[in-house]
Design a protein around this motif. Structure first.
Motif, PDB file in Angstrom:
ATOM      1  N   LEU A  97       0.841  -1.130  -0.054  1.00 25.95           N
ATOM      2  CA  LEU A  97      -0.024  -0.010  -0.028  1.00 25.95           C
ATOM      3  C   LEU A  97       0.901   1.291   0.211  1.00 25.95           C
ATOM      4  O   LEU A  97       0.490   2.177  -0.587  1.00 25.95           O
ATOM      5  N   ALA A  98       1.985   1.239   0.918  1.00 26.45           N
ATOM      6  CA  ALA A  98       2.735   2.389   0.712  1.00 26.45           C
ATOM      7  C   ALA A  98       3.406   2.757  -0.500  1.00 26.45           C
ATOM      8  O   ALA A  98       3.382   3.931  -0.921  1.00 26.45           O
ATOM      9  N   ALA A  99       3.702   1.894  -1.093  1.00 27.01           N
ATOM     10  CA  ALA A  99       4.302   1.955  -2.484  1.00 27.01           C
ATOM     11  C   ALA A  99       3.437   2.587  -3.566  1.00 27.01           C
ATOM     12  O   ALA A  99       3.437   3.313  -4.278  1.00 27.01           O
ATOM     13  N   ARG A 100       2.024   1.869  -3.218  1.00 30.18           N
ATOM     14  CA  ARG A 100       1.051   2.274  -4.445  1.00 30.18           C
ATOM     15  C   ARG A 100       0.515   3.836  -4.314  1.00 30.18           C
ATOM     16  O   ARG A 100       0.170   4.424  -5.091  1.00 30.18           O
ATOM     17  N   VAL A 101       0.686   4.370  -2.960  1.00 32.45           N
ATOM     18  CA  VAL A 101       0.005   5.639  -2.559  1.00 32.45           C
ATOM     19  C   VAL A 101       1.225   6.306  -2.304  1.00 32.45           C
ATOM     20  O   VAL A 101       0.922   7.797  -1.754  1.00 32.45           O
ATOM     21  N   TYR A 102       2.656   6.230  -2.595  1.00 37.54           N
ATOM     22  CA  TYR A 102       3.649   6.880  -2.357  1.00 37.54           C
ATOM     23  C   TYR A 102       3.784   7.684  -0.974  1.00 37.54           C
ATOM     24  O   TYR A 102       3.805   9.117  -0.873  1.00 37.54           O
ATOM     25  N   VAL A 103       3.726   6.661  -0.112  1.00 33.53           N
ATOM     26  CA  VAL A 103       4.078   7.108   1.318  1.00 33.53           C
ATOM     27  C   VAL A 103       5.059   6.516   2.066  1.00 33.53           C
ATOM     28  O   VAL A 103       5.162   5.221   1.461  1.00 33.53           O
ATOM     29  N   HIS A 104       5.776   6.645   2.902  1.00 39.86           N
ATOM     30  CA  HIS A 104       6.344   5.824   3.863  1.00 39.86           C
ATOM     31  C   HIS A 104       5.767   4.732   4.404  1.00 39.86           C
ATOM     32  O   HIS A 104       4.670   4.824   4.746  1.00 39.86           O
ATOM     33  N   GLU A 105       6.563   3.460   4.682  1.00 41.69           N
ATOM     34  CA  GLU A 105       6.028   2.614   5.136  1.00 41.69           C
ATOM     35  C   GLU A 105       5.399   2.565   6.793  1.00 41.69           C
ATOM     36  O   GLU A 105       4.327   2.160   7.131  1.00 41.69           O
ATOM     37  N   ASN A 106       6.291   3.646   7.432  1.00 38.33           N
ATOM     38  CA  ASN A 106       5.961   4.186   8.878  1.00 38.33           C
ATOM     39  C   ASN A 106       4.371   4.587   8.752  1.00 38.33           C
ATOM     40  O   ASN A 106       3.811   4.611   9.809  1.00 38.33           O
ATOM     41  N   THR A 107       4.169   5.473   7.776  1.00 34.89           N
ATOM     42  CA  THR A 107       2.852   6.211   7.617  1.00 34.89           C
ATOM     43  C   THR A 107       1.575   5.325   7.607  1.00 34.89           C
ATOM     44  O   THR A 107       0.706   5.301   8.360  1.00 34.89           O
ATOM     45  N   VAL A 108       1.792   4.049   6.817  1.00 39.39           N
ATOM     46  CA  VAL A 108       0.557   3.221   6.679  1.00 39.39           C
ATOM     47  C   VAL A 108       0.723   2.370   8.064  1.00 39.39           C
ATOM     48  O   VAL A 108      -0.375   2.198   8.483  1.00 39.39           O
TER      49      VAL A 108
END
Length: 60
Positions: free
Chosen positions: A20-31
């Protein structure tokens, strides 16, 4: 979207939090923060997940 709803959507899609992080261009920590309920899932991300689940349900 609650953390439980987000986790259910990811499970339905077969995606990890990293996916999900890769698909929405956020850091994994955000997810991770979203999944713990420490931050709200932004509306566009919620809409993206809802759409992805709906498309998968159609078999597309």
């Amino acid at each position: 979207m609650t953390p439980e709803e987000m986790k259910a959507a990811l499970k339905s899609l077969g995606w990890s939090q990293k996916d999900l992080a890769a698909r929405v261009y956020v850091h994994e920590n955000t997810v991770s923060l979203w999944s713990k309920g420490q931050r709200s899932v932004p509306g566009p991300v919620r809409a993206y997940l809802d759409l992805a689940v709906a498309v998968k349900a159609l078999g597309v």
